[in-house]
Design a protein around this motif. Structure first.
Motif, PDB file in Angstrom:
ATOM      1  N   ARG A 174      53.642  47.485  30.005  1.00 11.64           N
ATOM      2  CA  ARG A 174      52.794  47.034  31.103  1.00 11.64           C
ATOM      3  C   ARG A 174      53.136  45.565  31.373  1.00 11.64           C
ATOM      4  O   ARG A 174      53.505  44.828  30.461  1.00 11.64           O
ATOM      5  CB  ARG A 174      51.331  47.150  30.671  1.00 11.64           C
ATOM      6  N   SER A 224      51.597  46.137  42.930  1.00 11.67           N
ATOM      7  CA  SER A 224      51.055  46.592  41.648  1.00 11.67           C
ATOM      8  C   SER A 224      51.127  48.108  41.628  1.00 11.67           C
ATOM      9  O   SER A 224      50.656  48.770  42.562  1.00 11.67           O
ATOM     10  CB  SER A 224      49.606  46.135  41.489  1.00 11.67           C
ATOM     11  N   LEU A 225      51.715  48.654  40.561  1.00 12.77           N
ATOM     12  CA  LEU A 225      51.938  50.105  40.467  1.00 12.77           C
ATOM     13  C   LEU A 225      51.143  50.690  39.308  1.00 12.77           C
ATOM     14  O   LEU A 225      51.095  50.112  38.213  1.00 12.77           O
ATOM     15  CB  LEU A 225      53.420  50.397  40.242  1.00 12.77           C
ATOM     16  N   THR A 226      50.554  51.855  39.534  1.00 13.48           N
ATOM     17  CA  THR A 226      49.862  52.560  38.458  1.00 13.48           C
ATOM     18  C   THR A 226      50.793  53.538  37.762  1.00 13.48           C
ATOM     19  O   THR A 226      50.446  54.091  36.726  1.00 13.48           O
ATOM     20  CB  THR A 226      48.630  53.321  39.005  1.00 13.48           C
ATOM     21  N   GLU A 227      51.956  53.763  38.355  1.00 14.40           N
ATOM     22  CA  GLU A 227      52.945  54.684  37.794  1.00 14.40           C
ATOM     23  C   GLU A 227      54.324  54.043  37.906  1.00 14.40           C
ATOM     24  O   GLU A 227      54.672  53.439  38.921  1.00 14.40           O
ATOM     25  CB  GLU A 227      52.902  55.978  38.610  1.00 14.40           C
ATOM     26  N   GLU A 254      54.354  44.587  39.477  1.00 11.59           N
ATOM     27  CA  GLU A 254      53.506  44.671  38.294  1.00 11.59           C
ATOM     28  C   GLU A 254      53.270  46.136  37.958  1.00 11.59           C
ATOM     29  O   GLU A 254      52.897  46.923  38.832  1.00 11.59           O
ATOM     30  CB  GLU A 254      52.179  43.973  38.608  1.00 11.59           C
ATOM     31  N   LEU A 255      53.499  46.499  36.707  1.00  7.34           N
ATOM     32  CA  LEU A 255      53.202  47.855  36.232  1.00  7.34           C
ATOM     33  C   LEU A 255      51.883  47.781  35.471  1.00  7.34           C
ATOM     34  O   LEU A 255      51.766  47.024  34.495  1.00  7.34           O
ATOM     35  CB  LEU A 255      54.331  48.383  35.343  1.00  7.34           C
ATOM     36  N   LEU A 256      50.882  48.523  35.929  1.00  3.56           N
ATOM     37  CA  LEU A 256      49.532  48.435  35.372  1.00  3.56           C
ATOM     38  C   LEU A 256      49.298  49.367  34.196  1.00  3.56           C
ATOM     39  O   LEU A 256      48.238  49.297  33.561  1.00  3.56           O
ATOM     40  CB  LEU A 256      48.503  48.709  36.475  1.00  3.56           C
ATOM     41  N   THR A 257      50.243  50.252  33.893  1.00  5.33           N
ATOM     42  CA  THR A 257      50.086  51.181  32.771  1.00  5.33           C
ATOM     43  C   THR A 257      51.203  50.946  31.766  1.00  5.33           C
ATOM     44  O   THR A 257      52.247  50.393  32.098  1.00  5.33           O
ATOM     45  CB  THR A 257      50.139  52.641  33.245  1.00  5.33           C
TER      46      THR A 257
END
Length: 180
Positions: free
Chosen positions: A102, A48-51, A126-129
């Motif tokens: 997202r 899971s990525l925040t960026e 997974e892209l969280l943003t």
């Protein structure tokens, strides 16, 4: 009195013929077991990525050759245009443009292993943003089954089983003919 050596010579000739045909086939299947396997990916599978990543990378346990293909599927099922894949030894890398959505992304790869065998697979992250995908959009489901991916191996196995049955049955048939 009939010559008893004739059936023995005929059987020996058949055995040599079958071995001459089967041995090269059996030997050609051995290198296929040593094809490249995925060692790691960046982003890692299931991460899971925040960026959003600037590039994607897949690394294998042996060097890979051209051509190499990388494809990225967005959460709404559309293809993301990646940069041209770069191959350095056992690693394939491609630049990623901005990822505005997202959700779950699927990175599919297809490379040629050092033994010439094509290797393919998919990793997800997974892209969280980012923006929420449009309602009703779903990622495409792969139609390729286990049987489709391994049909060549199954065909070779069935052929080998048929040859084995023939080799086992041949002496039994010959005994019945000789007993008459």
């Amino acid at each position: 009195m009939p010559d008893q050596r004739q059936p023995v010579r005929a059987r020996a000739a058949w055995v040599l013929l079958v071995l001459g045909l089967v041995a090269p086939l059996a030997l050609t299947t051995l290198p296929a077991e040593a094809h490249a396997g995925l060692v790691s990916s960046d982003p890692a599978d299931g991460s899971s990525l925040t960026e959003a990543p600037d590039e994607v990378t897949v690394s294998f346990n042996e060097n890979v050759a051209r051509p190499a293909f990388l494809a990225l599927t967005a959460p709404d099922g559309t293809a993301v245009d990646l940069g041209e894949p770069r191959i350095v030894d056992a690693t394939v890398t491609a630049d990623v443009p901005d990822l505005p959505l997202r959700g779950s992304y699927a990175l599919s790869y297809r490379v040629v292993s050092a033994d010439g065998h094509p290797v393919e697979g998919t990793v997800t992250f997974e892209l969280l943003t980012g923006a929420e995908p449009a309602a009703g959009a779903a990622a495409p489901v792969s139609e390729e089954s286990y049987l489709h991916r391994h049909r060549g191996h199954i065909a070779w196995g069935a052929g080998a089983a048929a040859v084995a049955v023939g080799l086992i049955a041949w002496p039994l048939v010959r005994r019945r003919e000789d007993a008459r």
